[in-house]
Design a protein around this motif. Structure first.
Motif, PDB file in Angstrom:
ATOM      1  N   ILE A 164      -4.290  -2.834  -6.635  1.00 24.06           N
ATOM      2  CA  ILE A 164      -2.979  -2.231  -6.403  1.00 24.06           C
ATOM      3  C   ILE A 164      -1.915  -3.086  -7.077  1.00 24.06           C
ATOM      4  O   ILE A 164      -1.906  -4.307  -6.939  1.00 24.06           O
ATOM      5  CB  ILE A 164      -2.658  -2.157  -4.891  1.00 24.06           C
ATOM      6  CG1 ILE A 164      -3.701  -1.328  -4.144  1.00 24.06           C
ATOM      7  CG2 ILE A 164      -1.266  -1.591  -4.659  1.00 24.06           C
ATOM      8  CD1 ILE A 164      -3.568  -1.405  -2.638  1.00 24.06           C
ATOM      9  N   GLU A 198      -2.620   4.178   5.072  1.00 23.44           N
ATOM     10  CA  GLU A 198      -3.024   2.835   4.666  1.00 23.44           C
ATOM     11  C   GLU A 198      -4.311   2.478   5.383  1.00 23.44           C
ATOM     12  O   GLU A 198      -4.595   2.982   6.462  1.00 23.44           O
ATOM     13  CB  GLU A 198      -1.944   1.810   4.974  1.00 23.44           C
ATOM     14  CG  GLU A 198      -1.579   1.726   6.434  1.00 23.44           C
ATOM     15  CD  GLU A 198      -0.403   0.798   6.675  1.00 23.44           C
ATOM     16  OE1 GLU A 198      -0.615  -0.236   7.305  1.00 23.44           O
ATOM     17  OE2 GLU A 198       0.700   1.115   6.239  1.00 23.44           O
ATOM     18  N   TRP A 253       1.023   3.939  -3.095  1.00 20.56           N
ATOM     19  CA  TRP A 253       0.467   5.269  -2.881  1.00 20.56           C
ATOM     20  C   TRP A 253       1.508   6.295  -2.440  1.00 20.56           C
ATOM     21  O   TRP A 253       1.177   7.460  -2.257  1.00 20.56           O
ATOM     22  CB  TRP A 253      -0.677   5.213  -1.872  1.00 20.56           C
ATOM     23  CG  TRP A 253      -1.791   4.345  -2.365  1.00 20.56           C
ATOM     24  CD1 TRP A 253      -2.173   3.145  -1.841  1.00 20.56           C
ATOM     25  CD2 TRP A 253      -2.627   4.572  -3.501  1.00 20.56           C
ATOM     26  NE1 TRP A 253      -3.210   2.623  -2.581  1.00 20.56           N
ATOM     27  CE2 TRP A 253      -3.507   3.478  -3.609  1.00 20.56           C
ATOM     28  CE3 TRP A 253      -2.716   5.603  -4.441  1.00 20.56           C
ATOM     29  CZ2 TRP A 253      -4.461   3.386  -4.616  1.00 20.56           C
ATOM     30  CZ3 TRP A 253      -3.673   5.489  -5.448  1.00 20.56           C
ATOM     31  CH2 TRP A 253      -4.529   4.401  -5.521  1.00 20.56           C
ATOM     32  N   TRP A 290       0.832  -1.208   0.000  1.00 22.67           N
ATOM     33  CA  TRP A 290       0.000   0.000   0.000  1.00 22.67           C
ATOM     34  C   TRP A 290       0.867   1.258   0.000  1.00 22.67           C
ATOM     35  O   TRP A 290       0.642   2.186  -0.776  1.00 22.67           O
ATOM     36  CB  TRP A 290      -0.906  -0.038   1.236  1.00 22.67           C
ATOM     37  CG  TRP A 290      -2.031   0.936   1.192  1.00 22.67           C
ATOM     38  CD1 TRP A 290      -2.020   2.213   1.659  1.00 22.67           C
ATOM     39  CD2 TRP A 290      -3.330   0.713   0.650  1.00 22.67           C
ATOM     40  NE1 TRP A 290      -3.243   2.794   1.459  1.00 22.67           N
ATOM     41  CE2 TRP A 290      -4.065   1.905   0.840  1.00 22.67           C
ATOM     42  CE3 TRP A 290      -3.947  -0.373   0.034  1.00 22.67           C
ATOM     43  CZ2 TRP A 290      -5.389   2.028   0.427  1.00 22.67           C
ATOM     44  CZ3 TRP A 290      -5.267  -0.237  -0.371  1.00 22.67           C
ATOM     45  CH2 TRP A 290      -5.962   0.941  -0.181  1.00 22.67           C
TER      46      TRP A 290
END
Length: 134
Positions: free
Chosen positions: A77, A34, A29, A25
């Motif tokens: 993701i 998260e 990002w 995560w």
């Protein structure tokens, strides 16, 4: 698997640790934000898929369900090092097939305008939707 993702293994309903999911995560990002309680979320989903390159978690997607015919694709993701390799499409298309096999008749996804072409390529048709942030 063959092609650019030949060394990638897709697993259905595996339970990676919060540490592994948090690392993916943060890499994806590029920040420390998260979602909390990964394990709780995974247990509540109709399905979730993980992509592994050896022992490293490199991709993830989940499908939530209304308990009947509607599923919701969430949190696709792919690790930044593997973007544009086809892994995201593979995860989404595998989620579509698995959701169908588990009785879903409709699969919804929300996305930002720059991702429209990606989701259309995966088979989604754009629709209008509403959203309220709580």
């Amino acid at each position: 698997m063959t092609g650019p993702n030949a060394d990638i293994e897709i697993r259905t309903d595996s339970f990676p640790s919060d540490k592994e999911l948090g690392a993916l995560w943060r890499a994806a990002w590029k920040n420390d934000a998260e979602p909390l309680r990964f394990q709780r979320t995974l247990r509540a989903c109709l399905l979730h898929l993980t992509a592994h390159e050896g022992t490293r978690l490199v991709g993830f997607v989940k499908v939530a369900s209304d308990g009947d015919a509607h599923g919701f694709l969430l949190d696709p993701i792919v690790h930044p090092e593997l973007r544009r390799s086809g892994l995201g499409s593979l995860l989404v298309k595998t989620a579509i097939t698995t959701a169908r096999d588990r009785g879903m008749r409709h699969l919804h996804v929300d996305f930002e305008p720059p991702l429209r072409a990606f989701y259309e390529k995966c088979g989604f048709a754009p629709t209008e939707a509403g959203l309220i942030r709580l």
